[in-house]
Design a protein around this motif. Structure first.
Motif, PDB file in Angstrom:
ATOM      1  N   ALA A   1     -12.633  53.892  17.010  1.00 60.45           N
ATOM      2  CA  ALA A   1     -13.313  55.332  18.302  1.00 60.45           C
ATOM      3  C   ALA A   1     -12.169  55.807  17.441  1.00 60.45           C
ATOM      4  CB  ALA A   1     -13.025  54.728  19.736  1.00 60.45           C
ATOM      5  N   GLY A   2     -11.252  56.197  16.851  1.00 64.40           N
ATOM      6  CA  GLY A   2     -10.216  57.589  16.766  1.00 64.40           C
ATOM      7  C   GLY A   2      -9.213  58.053  17.288  1.00 64.40           C
ATOM      8  N   LEU A   3      -8.602  56.613  17.989  1.00 67.26           N
ATOM      9  CA  LEU A   3      -8.266  57.060  18.843  1.00 67.26           C
ATOM     10  C   LEU A   3      -6.900  55.985  18.598  1.00 67.26           C
ATOM     11  CD1 LEU A   3      -9.944  54.306  22.077  1.00 67.26           C
ATOM     12  CD2 LEU A   3      -9.203  57.847  21.384  1.00 67.26           C
ATOM     13  N   ILE A   4      -6.498  55.930  17.640  1.00 67.79           N
ATOM     14  CA  ILE A   4      -5.099  55.853  16.531  1.00 67.79           C
ATOM     15  C   ILE A   4      -5.322  56.995  15.513  1.00 67.79           C
ATOM     16  CG2 ILE A   4      -3.995  54.128  16.060  1.00 67.79           C
ATOM     17  CD1 ILE A   4      -4.391  53.457  18.502  1.00 67.79           C
ATOM     18  N   GLN A   5      -3.402  57.102  15.528  1.00 68.66           N
ATOM     19  CA  GLN A   5      -3.635  58.301  14.328  1.00 68.66           C
ATOM     20  C   GLN A   5      -3.158  57.524  12.969  1.00 68.66           C
ATOM     21  OE1 GLN A   5      -3.741  60.872  13.584  1.00 68.66           O
ATOM     22  NE2 GLN A   5      -1.971  61.916  15.859  1.00 68.66           N
ATOM     23  N   ASP A   6      -3.634  57.855  11.922  1.00 73.89           N
ATOM     24  CA  ASP A   6      -4.460  58.076  10.600  1.00 73.89           C
ATOM     25  C   ASP A   6      -2.447  57.852  10.244  1.00 73.89           C
ATOM     26  OD1 ASP A   6      -3.231  57.423   7.749  1.00 73.89           O
ATOM     27  OD2 ASP A   6      -5.837  58.143   7.047  1.00 73.89           O
ATOM     28  N   LEU A   7      -1.141  56.886   9.654  1.00 76.23           N
ATOM     29  CA  LEU A   7       0.032  57.426   9.064  1.00 76.23           C
ATOM     30  C   LEU A   7      -0.230  57.329   7.715  1.00 76.23           C
ATOM     31  CD1 LEU A   7       1.465  54.505  11.897  1.00 76.23           C
ATOM     32  CD2 LEU A   7       1.075  56.943  11.967  1.00 76.23           C
ATOM     33  N   GLY A   8      -0.607  57.563   7.246  1.00 80.34           N
ATOM     34  CA  GLY A   8      -1.019  58.032   5.925  1.00 80.34           C
ATOM     35  C   GLY A   8       0.393  59.308   5.419  1.00 80.34           C
ATOM     36  N   PRO A   9      -0.004  60.381   6.362  1.00 84.08           N
ATOM     37  CA  PRO A   9       1.255  61.624   5.981  1.00 84.08           C
ATOM     38  C   PRO A   9       1.804  61.558   6.183  1.00 84.08           C
ATOM     39  CG  PRO A   9      -1.303  62.399   7.204  1.00 84.08           C
ATOM     40  CD  PRO A   9      -1.505  60.556   6.731  1.00 84.08           C
ATOM     41  N   TRP A  10       2.778  60.422   7.192  1.00 84.45           N
ATOM     42  CA  TRP A  10       3.524  60.512   7.661  1.00 84.45           C
ATOM     43  C   TRP A  10       4.185  59.778   6.623  1.00 84.45           C
ATOM     44  CZ3 TRP A  10       0.138  61.381  11.768  1.00 84.45           C
ATOM     45  CH2 TRP A  10       0.562  62.898  12.194  1.00 84.45           C
ATOM     46  N   SER A  11       4.460  58.652   6.166  1.00 84.44           N
ATOM     47  CA  SER A  11       3.996  57.398   4.967  1.00 84.44           C
ATOM     48  C   SER A  11       3.996  57.652   3.802  1.00 84.44           C
ATOM     49  CB  SER A  11       2.889  56.542   4.591  1.00 84.44           C
ATOM     50  OG  SER A  11       3.714  55.360   4.068  1.00 84.44           O
ATOM     51  N   LYS A  12       3.495  59.272   3.715  1.00 86.19           N
ATOM     52  CA  LYS A  12       3.579  59.591   2.302  1.00 86.19           C
ATOM     53  C   LYS A  12       4.877  60.403   2.454  1.00 86.19           C
ATOM     54  CE  LYS A  12       1.462  62.567  -1.300  1.00 86.19           C
ATOM     55  NZ  LYS A  12       0.554  63.618  -1.626  1.00 86.19           N
ATOM     56  N   ALA A  13       5.727  60.808   3.540  1.00 84.35           N
ATOM     57  CA  ALA A  13       6.293  61.986   3.876  1.00 84.35           C
ATOM     58  C   ALA A  13       7.879  61.356   4.243  1.00 84.35           C
ATOM     59  CB  ALA A  13       5.852  63.536   5.192  1.00 84.35           C
ATOM     60  N   TYR A  14       7.707  60.159   4.414  1.00 86.29           N
ATOM     61  CA  TYR A  14       8.221  59.306   5.201  1.00 86.29           C
ATOM     62  C   TYR A  14       9.212  58.540   3.437  1.00 86.29           C
ATOM     63  CZ  TYR A  14       9.692  60.764   9.860  1.00 86.29           C
ATOM     64  OH  TYR A  14      10.177  61.640  10.773  1.00 86.29           O
ATOM     65  N   GLY A  15       8.345  58.163   3.154  1.00 90.03           N
ATOM     66  CA  GLY A  15       8.214  56.705   2.066  1.00 90.03           C
ATOM     67  C   GLY A  15       7.915  55.734   2.302  1.00 90.03           C
ATOM     68  N   TRP A  16       7.726  55.689   3.192  1.00 93.08           N
ATOM     69  CA  TRP A  16       7.542  54.209   3.806  1.00 93.08           C
ATOM     70  C   TRP A  16       7.651  53.585   2.840  1.00 93.08           C
ATOM     71  CZ3 TRP A  16       4.425  55.415   9.171  1.00 93.08           C
ATOM     72  CH2 TRP A  16       5.582  56.399  10.067  1.00 93.08           C
ATOM     73  N   GLN A  17       7.354  53.211   2.243  1.00 94.95           N
ATOM     74  CA  GLN A  17       6.355  52.169   0.474  1.00 94.95           C
ATOM     75  C   GLN A  17       7.522  51.555   0.269  1.00 94.95           C
ATOM     76  OE1 GLN A  17       3.412  50.408  -0.381  1.00 94.95           O
ATOM     77  NE2 GLN A  17       2.326  51.505   1.345  1.00 94.95           N
ATOM     78  N   ASP A  18       8.592  52.656   0.199  1.00 95.78           N
ATOM     79  CA  ASP A  18      10.417  52.015  -0.094  1.00 95.78           C
ATOM     80  C   ASP A  18      10.988  52.163   0.905  1.00 95.78           C
ATOM     81  OD1 ASP A  18       9.058  53.342  -2.763  1.00 95.78           O
ATOM     82  OD2 ASP A  18       9.717  55.020  -2.627  1.00 95.78           O
ATOM     83  N   LYS A  19      10.443  52.050   2.172  1.00 96.50           N
ATOM     84  CA  LYS A  19      11.243  51.420   3.204  1.00 96.50           C
ATOM     85  C   LYS A  19      10.907  50.549   4.161  1.00 96.50           C
ATOM     86  CE  LYS A  19      13.265  56.556   4.292  1.00 96.50           C
ATOM     87  NZ  LYS A  19      12.819  57.455   5.583  1.00 96.50           N
ATOM     88  N   PHE A  20       9.595  49.975   3.915  1.00 88.22           N
ATOM     89  CA  PHE A  20       9.257  49.232   4.924  1.00 88.22           C
ATOM     90  C   PHE A  20       8.654  47.847   3.486  1.00 88.22           C
ATOM     91  CE2 PHE A  20       8.184  52.257   7.929  1.00 88.22           C
ATOM     92  CZ  PHE A  20       8.670  51.394   9.304  1.00 88.22           C
ATOM     93  N   PRO A  21       8.748  46.815   3.479  1.00 90.46           N
ATOM     94  CA  PRO A  21       7.873  46.115   2.853  1.00 90.46           C
ATOM     95  C   PRO A  21       6.309  46.098   2.704  1.00 90.46           C
ATOM     96  CG  PRO A  21       9.912  44.434   3.874  1.00 90.46           C
ATOM     97  CD  PRO A  21       9.635  46.311   5.173  1.00 90.46           C
ATOM     98  N   PRO A  22       6.141  46.652   1.774  1.00 87.92           N
ATOM     99  CA  PRO A  22       4.584  46.842   1.373  1.00 87.92           C
ATOM    100  C   PRO A  22       3.689  45.852   1.868  1.00 87.92           C
ATOM    101  CG  PRO A  22       5.933  47.986  -0.273  1.00 87.92           C
ATOM    102  CD  PRO A  22       6.733  47.136   0.297  1.00 87.92           C
ATOM    103  N   ALA A  23       4.169  44.307   2.270  1.00 90.56           N
ATOM    104  CA  ALA A  23       3.707  43.533   2.640  1.00 90.56           C
ATOM    105  C   ALA A  23       3.549  43.517   3.771  1.00 90.56           C
ATOM    106  CB  ALA A  23       4.183  41.836   1.967  1.00 90.56           C
ATOM    107  N   SER A  24       4.491  44.316   4.960  1.00 89.98           N
ATOM    108  CA  SER A  24       4.183  44.485   5.836  1.00 89.98           C
ATOM    109  C   SER A  24       3.196  45.421   6.595  1.00 89.98           C
ATOM    110  CB  SER A  24       5.620  44.103   6.610  1.00 89.98           C
ATOM    111  OG  SER A  24       6.403  46.034   6.002  1.00 89.98           O
ATOM    112  N   LEU A  25       2.876  46.063   5.781  1.00 88.34           N
ATOM    113  CA  LEU A  25       2.281  47.644   5.532  1.00 88.34           C
ATOM    114  C   LEU A  25       0.807  47.376   5.472  1.00 88.34           C
ATOM    115  CD1 LEU A  25       4.074  50.341   4.084  1.00 88.34           C
ATOM    116  CD2 LEU A  25       4.135  49.549   6.889  1.00 88.34           C
TER     117      LEU A  25
END
Length: 441
Positions: free
Chosen positions: A117-141
C-alpha cells in the motif's frame, strides 16, 4: 546474506559534517506517496520535533528512546504501545490513518499489507547516506528487505532497521551436568546427546520443553540450523520461488526431535506445557537443558546465579558454531511522516555503541556486535557465542516468518511429532502447504 562489515564508532548525529543525499525516498503507492520527494539527509532539525512510535511488547524500546532523547534534546518521541495479540490489526489501522505514527515496530504479518500500500518508507536513501551496511550486520538488514508485494524477503527495498537482536541456543545447569558426570560443555551434537543420556541415567529428564507455544518448533529450528543446508532454508523462509521445506535435512531434524522424545530426553507432556512453565521448571532444577533465546537470560541468572550456562546448538562436526536462529526488534518509518529525517536519525542511533549497551542491558544482543559490553556470567557466554554467528553471515530467521499462517502449522505439527500422531513427512507437507498458499506453488 552477506558477511557483516567491521564497524567504527559513530560520530554524533546532525553535525556540520553530516552527509546528505537527495533522493526519492517514498515507497510509492496510492496511499503512501506523501513524501516521495523528501530530501533524505543525516542532518536533522535544531527546532523542537515530536515523533510518535508505535510498538508492542519489547523491553528495549523505551530505554532506547530515552538514550536518543538525551543525545537530541530537541526531539521528543511519544510512544503508543499495543499488546502483542492486537498489534498487527492495530498497526495496519494506524498506519493507514490520516495521522499515523512516524515510527512503527516492524512485523512481517503487517508488512504484507503496509508495504504494497506504500505506507512504509523505503529506507534505501538513508541507508546509503548513513552507511548502514557498515553499521548494522547485513544479515539483520536482509531479513527486513522485501519486494513491493512483501511476499519475497531478502530482496528489493529496505523497509526497517533493527533495534536489537536475539539468538536461540541451549541453557544448561552446571550442577545438573556435574551430578550426571558430564565434565565438559558439549562441543558436538553427539556429545550433546551423550550428555542428555547421562542426565537421564542419573534420574532426571534432560530437556525442559514447552511445546504448547513456540518452544517446540524452536527446538526443531535449532536442530535444522546445524544439520541442514542454510541457504536452502533461507530461500524457503524468504519466499524464493520454487523453495521447499520438504527435503531430507528438514526431515532428519524432525526425526531427531521425535527421537529425543522416544529416548526420554523430553516428555510427551511437553505438549501441555507453556514456554514460561518450561523455563520455570529448568530454573527450579527439574531439568538440565532448556532451548530458548537470550531473552530468558536475565530471569534465569536471577534465579540460578552462576549455575546457569549457555552454548549454541552444536553441529555434528563441532567447532565454533556459525549458524543460529535469531530475530530482531526493528522499526519502520511511515511514508506519511512529516519528520522522516529525524525518524531515520533514531534508526541510525540504534547502531551506536551507546545503544549497544542499552540493548544488552535490556536482555537483547546489540546491533553493534563489536561493542565493548563488560559482560559477565551467562550473558557473556551468549555474547561470545553470538558474535561469530553475526560476523559469519550465520543469523537465520525463525520458520514462522515464512508465511502469515505458518505458526498455526508449526505448533500443532511439532505436537504431533512429540506424541507420535504426525509423521515427519506429514509435518513438512503441512508447512509447505501454508507456504504454497501464500507464495504460490
Amino acid at each position: 546474506m552477506t558477511a557483516p562489515a567491521r564497524k567504527q564508532a559513530l560520530a554524533a548525529l546532525g553535525t556540520a559534517a553530516a552527509l546528505a543525499l537527495t533522493a526519492c525516498a517514498g515507497s510509492g503507492g496510492a496511499e503512501g506517496d506523501t513524501n516521495d520527494d523528501v530530501e533524505a539527509s543525516t542532518k536533522i532539525s535544531d527546532d523542537p520535533v515530536t515523533l510518535t512510535l508505535a510498538f508492542t511488547d519489547d523491553p528495549p524500546t523505551e530505554a532506547l528512546i530515552d538514550g536518543f532523547e538525551k543525545k537530541h534534546p530537541n526531539v521528543t518521541i511519544k510512544t503508543q504501545q499495543t499488546p502483542f495479540n492486537d498489534y498487527v490489526k492495530s498497526i495496519k489501522l494506524g498506519m493507514s490513518s490520516d495521522n499515523p505514527p512516524d515510527l512503527a515496530q516492524y512485523n512481517p504479518g503487517a508488512m504484507n499489507s503496509l508495504v504494497p500500500a506504500g505506507l512504509i518508507q523505503d529506507l534505501g536513501p538513508w541507508s546509503k547516506a548513513y552507511g548502514w551496511q557498515d553499521k548494522f550486520p547485513p544479515a539483520s538488514l536482509e531479513v527486513l528487505s522485501s519486494d513491493k508485494s512483501a511476499k519475497q524477503f531478502g530482496t528489493g527495498s529496505l523497509y526497517a532497521a533493527p533495534g536489537a537482536l536475539s539468538v536461540l541456543g541451549v541453557f544448561y545447569s552446571k550442577s545438573a551436568l556435574a551430578d550426571a558426570g558430564v565434565q565438559d560443555v558439549p562441543g558436538t551434537l553427539a556429545e550433546f546427546e551423550d550428555a542428555m543420556e547421562r542426565v537421564k541415567d542419573a534420574g532426571q529428564t534432560p530437556l525442559s520443553l514447552g511445546a504448547l507455544q513456540v518452544g517446540g518448533f524452536q527446538l526443531w529450528n535449532a536442530l535444522l540450523d546445524v544439520t541442514g543446508d542454510v541457504d536452502s532454508y533461507r530461500d524457503w523462509v524468504y519466499g524464493k520461488p520454487g523453495a521447499t521445506i520438504e527435503n531430507e535435512d528438514a526431515r532428519k531434524a524432525a526425526e531427531k526431535l521425535a527421537g529425543w522424545v522416544d529416548e526420554g530426553y523430553a516428555r510427551e507432556s511437553a505438549n501441555a506445557k507453556a514456554d514460561t512453565d518450561a523455563q520455570a521448571d529448568f530454573a527450579s532444577g527439574k531439568n538440565a537443558f532448556l532451548v530458548t533465546g537470550n531473552w530468558a537470560a536475565a530471569a534465569l541468572e536471577a534465579e540460578m546465579g552462576e549455575d546457569v550456562g549457555f552454548f549454541l546448538m552444536p553441529s555434528p562436526e563441532g567447532g565454533t558454531p556459525e549458524v543460529a536462529s535469531g530475530a530482531s526488534v526493528a522499526y519502520a518509518i511511515s511514508s506519511k511522516s512529516e519528520h522522516p529525517n529525524e525518524a531515520a536519525a533514531f534508526l541510525d542511533y540504534l547502531s551506536s555503541p551507546e545503544a549497544a549497551k542499552i540493548q544488552f542491558d535490556t536482555g537483547f544482543m546489540p546491533v553493534d556486535t563489536e561493542a565493548e559490553l563488560g559482560a559477565e556470567g551467562v550473558r557473556n557466554e551468549i555474547a561470545t557465542g553470538f558474535a561469530p554467528v553475526a560476523q559469519a553471515d550465520g543469523i537465520v530467521p525463525f520458520p514462522d516468518f515464512a508465511s502469515p499462517g505458518m505458526i498455526d502449522k508449526l505448533t500443532p505439527g511439532i505436537q504431533g511429532l512429540i506424541n507420535g500422531k504426525t509423521t515427519p513427512d506429514d509435518f513438512l507437507r503441512s508447512l509447505q502447504e501454508s507456504w504454497n498458499e501464500h507464495h504460490g506453488s
